[in-house]
Write a protein that holds these residues in place. Sequence first.
Motif, mmCIF file in Angstrom:
data_model
loop_
_atom_site.group_PDB
_atom_site.id
_atom_site.type_symbol
_atom_site.label_atom_id
_atom_site.label_comp_id
_atom_site.label_asym_id
_atom_site.label_seq_id
_atom_site.Cartn_x
_atom_site.Cartn_y
_atom_site.Cartn_z
ATOM 1 N N ILE A 90 -2.812 19.771 -6.066
ATOM 2 C CA ILE A 90 -3.754 19.875 -4.955
ATOM 3 C C ILE A 90 -3.332 21.039 -4.075
ATOM 4 N N CYS A 91 -4.270 21.931 -3.815
ATOM 5 C CA CYS A 91 -3.961 23.169 -3.085
ATOM 6 C C CYS A 91 -4.193 23.078 -1.582
ATOM 7 N N SER A 92 -4.958 22.085 -1.120
ATOM 8 C CA SER A 92 -5.222 21.968 0.307
ATOM 9 C C SER A 92 -5.393 20.496 0.670
ATOM 10 N N PRO A 93 -5.270 20.168 1.953
ATOM 11 C CA PRO A 93 -5.438 18.775 2.378
ATOM 12 C C PRO A 93 -6.812 18.204 2.057
ATOM 13 N N VAL A 94 -7.788 19.067 1.883
ATOM 14 C CA VAL A 94 -9.142 18.620 1.571
ATOM 15 C C VAL A 94 -9.162 17.881 0.228
ATOM 16 N N GLY A 95 -8.270 18.244 -0.678
ATOM 17 C CA GLY A 95 -8.230 17.628 -1.998
ATOM 18 C C GLY A 95 -7.579 16.261 -2.031
ATOM 19 N N LEU A 96 -6.972 15.832 -0.922
ATOM 20 C CA LEU A 96 -6.325 14.521 -0.889
ATOM 21 C C LEU A 96 -7.355 13.421 -0.652
ATOM 22 N N PRO A 97 -7.237 12.328 -1.372
ATOM 23 C CA PRO A 97 -8.168 11.208 -1.154
ATOM 24 C C PRO A 97 -7.817 10.496 0.154
ATOM 25 N N GLU A 98 -8.636 10.671 1.156
ATOM 26 C CA GLU A 98 -8.353 10.183 2.513
ATOM 27 C C GLU A 98 -8.201 8.666 2.583
ATOM 28 N N LYS A 99 -8.972 7.947 1.805
ATOM 29 C CA LYS A 99 -8.978 6.497 1.906
ATOM 30 C C LYS A 99 -7.654 5.855 1.513
ATOM 31 N N ILE A 100 -6.918 6.452 0.584
ATOM 32 C CA ILE A 100 -5.701 5.790 0.121
ATOM 33 C C ILE A 100 -4.432 6.347 0.742
ATOM 34 N N MET A 101 -4.534 7.338 1.597
ATOM 35 C CA MET A 101 -3.333 7.899 2.208
ATOM 36 C C MET A 101 -2.703 6.864 3.138
ATOM 37 N N TYR A 102 -1.416 6.943 3.281
ATOM 38 C CA TYR A 102 -0.669 5.978 4.061
ATOM 39 C C TYR A 102 0.424 6.714 4.818
ATOM 40 N N PRO A 103 0.631 6.419 6.101
ATOM 41 C CA PRO A 103 1.687 7.120 6.836
ATOM 42 C C PRO A 103 3.068 6.778 6.271
ATOM 43 N N GLN A 155 0.831 -1.206 0.000
ATOM 44 C CA GLN A 155 0.000 0.000 0.000
ATOM 45 C C GLN A 155 0.868 1.259 0.000
ATOM 46 N N LYS A 156 1.930 1.221 0.777
ATOM 47 C CA LYS A 156 2.842 2.363 0.837
ATOM 48 C C LYS A 156 3.439 2.634 -0.541
ATOM 49 N N SER A 157 3.821 1.591 -1.256
ATOM 50 C CA SER A 157 4.430 1.773 -2.582
ATOM 51 C C SER A 157 3.442 2.385 -3.571
ATOM 52 N N LYS A 158 2.172 1.984 -3.470
ATOM 53 C CA LYS A 158 1.162 2.555 -4.368
ATOM 54 C C LYS A 158 1.002 4.053 -4.136
ATOM 55 N N VAL A 159 0.888 4.439 -2.859
ATOM 56 C CA VAL A 159 0.702 5.854 -2.530
ATOM 57 C C VAL A 159 1.960 6.638 -2.883
ATOM 58 N N LYS A 160 3.123 6.091 -2.542
ATOM 59 C CA LYS A 160 4.389 6.774 -2.826
ATOM 60 C C LYS A 160 4.561 6.971 -4.333
ATOM 61 N N LEU A 161 4.247 5.970 -5.123
ATOM 62 C CA LEU A 161 4.370 6.071 -6.575
ATOM 63 C C LEU A 161 3.451 7.164 -7.126
ATOM 64 N N GLU A 162 2.244 7.260 -6.595
ATOM 65 C CA GLU A 162 1.328 8.309 -7.052
ATOM 66 C C GLU A 162 1.859 9.696 -6.700
ATOM 67 N N TRP A 163 2.440 9.838 -5.507
ATOM 68 C CA TRP A 163 3.032 11.128 -5.130
ATOM 69 C C TRP A 163 4.207 11.449 -6.047
ATOM 70 N N LEU A 164 5.093 10.470 -6.247
ATOM 71 C CA LEU A 164 6.290 10.704 -7.059
ATOM 72 C C LEU A 164 5.954 10.985 -8.523
ATOM 73 N N SER A 165 4.881 10.402 -8.996
ATOM 74 C CA SER A 165 4.507 10.616 -10.396
ATOM 75 C C SER A 165 3.769 11.939 -10.617
ATOM 76 N N GLY A 166 3.479 12.662 -9.530
ATOM 77 C CA GLY A 166 2.856 13.971 -9.655
ATOM 78 C C GLY A 166 1.344 13.980 -9.611
ATOM 79 N N ARG A 167 0.761 12.882 -9.223
ATOM 80 C CA ARG A 167 -0.708 12.819 -9.197
ATOM 81 C C ARG A 167 -1.308 13.873 -8.272
#
Length: 163
Positions: free
Chosen positions: A122-135, A106-118
Amino acid sequence: MQNNSKKNNNLRVSDIELSSVDAEESQNNIFECLPLEITLRIFSWLDIQSLCRASMTCRSWNYKIRTNDSLWKPHCLAVRAVCKKEIDDDLKNGYSWRDILLRNYQKSKVKLEWLSGRYSNICSPVGLPEKIMYPMDAETWGEILEAELKRCKNDRDLIALRV
């Protein structure tokens, strides 16, 4: 005479039902008769999701899939492309390939999306998809920040070229 034909029809239906159950059991037994090497070769063609679903089919499949690291290693190495440090640390600590994958998938999926610029626009935390976030740890966030800064620099360079 009609009662007799109804009884015969009922017997036929129940015979058919019993035959189909016997056929189903014999099909399962055929798969159980395969050598373990063949079974593992078949399972090795499955993606992660299909492998997990197959493990829920029956106890026998669950045991074979759960206990054979050779099935999990290729998937784990694919995750390693994104989470190299985490996978290497888990290997040093003696985790099985399956456990390493469970710990890092799960961490790799979220990290890859961040690294790829997905999430770049996003201008605020409200725009982040809460369900897929990972510490993630500070080092991972550092990698993401570097990727974002590189993207910003590239965007500025493109704007400068257009002007």
